[in-house]
Design a protein around this motif. Structure first.
Motif, PDB file in Angstrom:
ATOM      1  N   GLY A   1      -7.197  -5.785   4.524  1.00 44.15           N
ATOM      2  CA  GLY A   1      -8.152  -4.569   4.902  1.00 44.15           C
ATOM      3  C   GLY A   1      -7.466  -3.706   5.585  1.00 44.15           C
ATOM      4  O   GLY A   1      -7.724  -2.281   5.244  1.00 44.15           O
ATOM      5  N   ASP A   2      -6.775  -3.701   6.480  1.00 47.46           N
ATOM      6  CA  ASP A   2      -5.934  -2.822   7.432  1.00 47.46           C
ATOM      7  C   ASP A   2      -5.002  -2.006   6.495  1.00 47.46           C
ATOM      8  O   ASP A   2      -5.074  -0.816   6.869  1.00 47.46           O
ATOM      9  CB  ASP A   2      -5.207  -3.209   8.551  1.00 47.46           C
ATOM     10  CG  ASP A   2      -6.298  -3.937   9.534  1.00 47.46           C
ATOM     11  OD1 ASP A   2      -7.371  -3.651   9.651  1.00 47.46           O
ATOM     12  OD2 ASP A   2      -5.613  -4.483  10.665  1.00 47.46           O
TER      13      ASP A   2
ATOM     14  N   SER B   1      -2.482  -1.084  -5.480  1.00 47.34           N
ATOM     15  CA  SER B   1      -3.852  -1.244  -4.671  1.00 47.34           C
ATOM     16  C   SER B   1      -4.212  -2.825  -4.845  1.00 47.34           C
ATOM     17  O   SER B   1      -5.239  -3.141  -4.027  1.00 47.34           O
ATOM     18  CB  SER B   1      -5.030  -0.700  -5.836  1.00 47.34           C
ATOM     19  OG  SER B   1      -4.791  -1.128  -7.179  1.00 47.34           O
TER      20      SER B   1
ATOM     21  N   LYS C   1      -6.502  -4.779  -1.851  1.00 41.83           N
ATOM     22  CA  LYS C   1      -7.297  -6.043  -2.457  1.00 41.83           C
ATOM     23  C   LYS C   1      -6.478  -7.280  -2.905  1.00 41.83           C
ATOM     24  O   LYS C   1      -5.407  -6.986  -3.266  1.00 41.83           O
ATOM     25  CB  LYS C   1      -8.256  -5.527  -3.615  1.00 41.83           C
ATOM     26  CG  LYS C   1      -9.175  -4.362  -3.177  1.00 41.83           C
ATOM     27  CD  LYS C   1     -10.071  -4.245  -4.542  1.00 41.83           C
ATOM     28  CE  LYS C   1     -11.035  -2.798  -4.108  1.00 41.83           C
ATOM     29  NZ  LYS C   1     -11.942  -2.516  -5.299  1.00 41.83           N
TER      30      LYS C   1
ATOM     31  N   GLY D   1      -5.425  -1.530   3.005  1.00 41.63           N
ATOM     32  CA  GLY D   1      -6.338  -0.999   2.080  1.00 41.63           C
ATOM     33  C   GLY D   1      -5.819  -1.627   0.791  1.00 41.63           C
ATOM     34  O   GLY D   1      -6.043  -0.724  -0.152  1.00 41.63           O
TER      35      GLY D   1
ATOM     36  N   ALA E   1       0.823  -1.228   0.098  1.00 43.61           N
ATOM     37  CA  ALA E   1      -0.108  -0.072  -0.015  1.00 43.61           C
ATOM     38  C   ALA E   1       0.757   1.380  -0.152  1.00 43.61           C
ATOM     39  O   ALA E   1       0.477   2.157  -0.600  1.00 43.61           O
ATOM     40  CB  ALA E   1      -0.922  -0.083   1.134  1.00 43.61           C
TER      41      ALA E   1
END
Length: 292
Positions: free
Chosen positions: A88-89, A66, A93, A91, A61
């Motif tokens: 998730g933390d 992404s 996918k 950000g 990230a």
């Protein structure tokens, strides 16, 4: 923040600093990096190997990617729920994962294969991805190539209902005999034939351009002929599996051909940075992306 999180943050920050642009006076904004990297998924097994695996999600990230991809979960004692939280933390996918498979040249591993698939599908759902790469095409002593291919196809045909019911793709990944000897599916031909004969919309191919080049070349022509059987793509330059620009492949034209053929997903960066210089690899990816 616990001790482990502090340590991970520290190594992530140090590695990010090391990834600063190597060109004096060059100023590239995070937005420019992010836009350039939209079409790629960084492989966090092969990138940033000098820091703990768990820290690489944040590094992806912070280096403006992404999407990420990685390999095994169950057989490597990882938990999909833990990985989903890390993603998730951070950000990011998850573009695709790798599922376990026994030696599918053997006809008597059907039950084990289906159990592996069910776990892989569960992991994919937890990680919010719809692609699971499956290999399982290692050679087995005293099994001919013809018999191995038939057994392999039979296993996948029998599993089609599971993939279709879950709307998760099984991605067959051919290898090449130079970097991955001991396998009976190399290059696109047999894998493409298997997919076409099974005819399932959810049994397709992970079209790894590095393996394709090493085994057979003619990347663009073969890609155009096989485009209907592709659900995922990966790249690395040939012959040393470093970032584009370090070898023989004209990735500007190849990636343009991928997009023209209708491939819209991220392309996995399953490569090993030359000289373990991740800053240079990132900049080489950025330069490539801005020419597309």
């Amino acid at each position: 923040m616990n001790r482990r999180e502090v340590m991970s943050a520290g190594v992530a920050g140090a590695a990010l600093t090391a990834c600063a642009s190597p060109n004096a006076g060059e100023s590239i904004t995070p937005e420019q990096y992010g836009k350039a990297f939209e079409g790629f998924a960084v492989n966090i097994e092969s990138w940033w190997r000098d820091v703990p695996f768990e820290a690489r999600f944040d590094l992806a990230a912070k280096n403006h990617f992404s999407h990420v991809e990685f390999w095994f979960i169950d057989s490597w004692d990882r938990k999909a729920s833990d990985l989903a939280k890390l993603a998730g933390d951070a950000g990011v996918k998850v573009a695709q994962i790798v599922g376990d498979a026994p030696a599918l040249a053997k006809p008597n591993v059907h039950g084990e294969f289906l159990d592996n698939i069910k776990r892989a599908i569960d992991n994919a759902k937890i990680l919010d991805t719809d692609i699971v790469t499956i290999t399982g095409h290692q050679d087995v002593e005293d099994v001919s190539t013809g018999d191995a291919l038939k057994s392999y196809q039979d296993h996948f045909a029998a599993s089609a209902e599971l993939w279709e019911a879950s709307s998760v793709y099984a991605a067959i990944e051919p290898f090449n005999p130079y970097d991955h000897p001991g396998h009976f599916i190399n290059g696109h031909k047999e894998a493409q034939r298997i997919c076409e004969e099974i005819g399932s919309p959810y049994i397709k191919m992970n079209w790894d351009l590095f393996h394709m080049q090493r085994h057979e070349g003619e990347l663009i022509g073969n890609l155009r002929r096989g485009k209907d059987q592709i659900c995922y793509m990966q790249l690395a330059d040939s012959p040393d599996r470093h970032q584009p620009g370090t070898g023989e492949i004209d990735y500007k034209n190849v990636i343009r051909a991928c997009r023209e053929a209708g491939y819209t997903r991220p392309i996995g960066l399953e490569l090993w940075a030359k000289d373990d210089n991740y800053a240079r690899a990132r900049e080489d990816i950025y330069k490539l992306a801005t020419t597309l």
